[in-house]
Design an enzyme around this catalytic site. Sequence first.
Site, PDB file in Angstrom:
ATOM      1  CB  CYS A   1      -0.868  -0.059   1.300  1.00 61.94           C
ATOM      2  SG  CYS A   1      -2.065   1.576   1.285  1.00 61.94           S
TER       3      CYS A   1
ATOM      4  CB  CYS B   1      -6.892  -1.751   6.350  1.00 66.80           C
ATOM      5  SG  CYS B   1      -6.412  -1.575   4.502  1.00 66.80           S
TER       6      CYS B   1
END
Length: 383
Positions: free
Chosen positions: A117, A216
Amino acid sequence: MTDFPGAPDLSAPRKGLRVLAAMSGGVDSAVAAARAVEAGHDVTGVHLALSANPQSFRTGARGCCTIEDSRDARRAADVIGIPFYCWDLAERFREDVVEDFVAEYEAGRTPNPCLRCNEKIKFAALLDKALALGFDAVCTGHYATVVVNEDGTRELHRASDMAKDQSYVLGVLDERQLAHAMFPLGDTITTKDEIRAEAERRGLAVAKKPDSHDICFIADGDTQGFLAKRLGKVEGDIVDETGATVGTHEGAYGFTIGQRKGLRIGRPAPDGKPRYVLDISPVNNTVTVGPVEALDVSALTAIKPRWCGVAPAGPGTYTAQLRAHGGETEVTAELVGDELHVRFTEPVRGVAPGQAIVLYDDTRVVGSATIATTERAAAKAGQ
């Protein structure tokens, strides 16, 4: 090293930089944005909408990127007094992070989606868009430090407070990205309680918000269940080091090297000691288990190296970190072609292909690479 024309000196006291603050909706990114404003920069807050279906709220301290988080980020921006936007990067996140995560597990590897990410989203897609809009830097709540050398080149260093250091997940950043990265929390030694107290003094409602943990996009923390929905259940054998079947599983992708719990092995090992996952073979859908000593790794080969500056020339001695919250271990490393060859001074355990290895020279992050193969200490001893 190569300097970047127009790259701002983010460590200088000069004010007035245009800064895009990535605000997750948590306390760290909110305080980082507030500190950037306090330093005199022209700050704009942005929340990244990374879920195509963000309807569910976080469960306890798990997950992020929900509607709740975007609202928390907006409220924090209002209190700080900065403009705020929500940018939809869900498709890019799905392709570069979620699909990569699934594909890596399917191939029998153990990925780190946080590194991916940072590499592909926060300091690629977001940074590129920020620069195109005329911003000088992207600010995040990571605990790390960027040092500017006399010749203008940048180095990434550990945070002043080692207990909160997050340089491991930033080890994928190259010098160009570091030239436009700002980490306001990295050079102060403060506890998390002190960060929360600062947030409360600033009137930020996220002061008492729990930290997010785990992955997440898997809000309930059930990685195996998430993978099962994506890849389906495929029964296979769990075997010992002799090849004898000692149990079954519903998908080799649900295991990681070094795992002990959840093996569901019907009978104990002959010596009565626990067994651990030693190998995962997606080709024949087999998981191999054995004693903990068999996990010892003496060397590894890593691919896709990324350097926080110039690539090292020749072999060198470094310390290495293998997990986001792991310790350091001494290694010798050498770049051979496109591969990083690493040998440990003392054997280490639980090293899995797909993980990232990050090299350090004291506090400086040298670079990172993705582990491709490992050399077991026991196998070498038996030669």
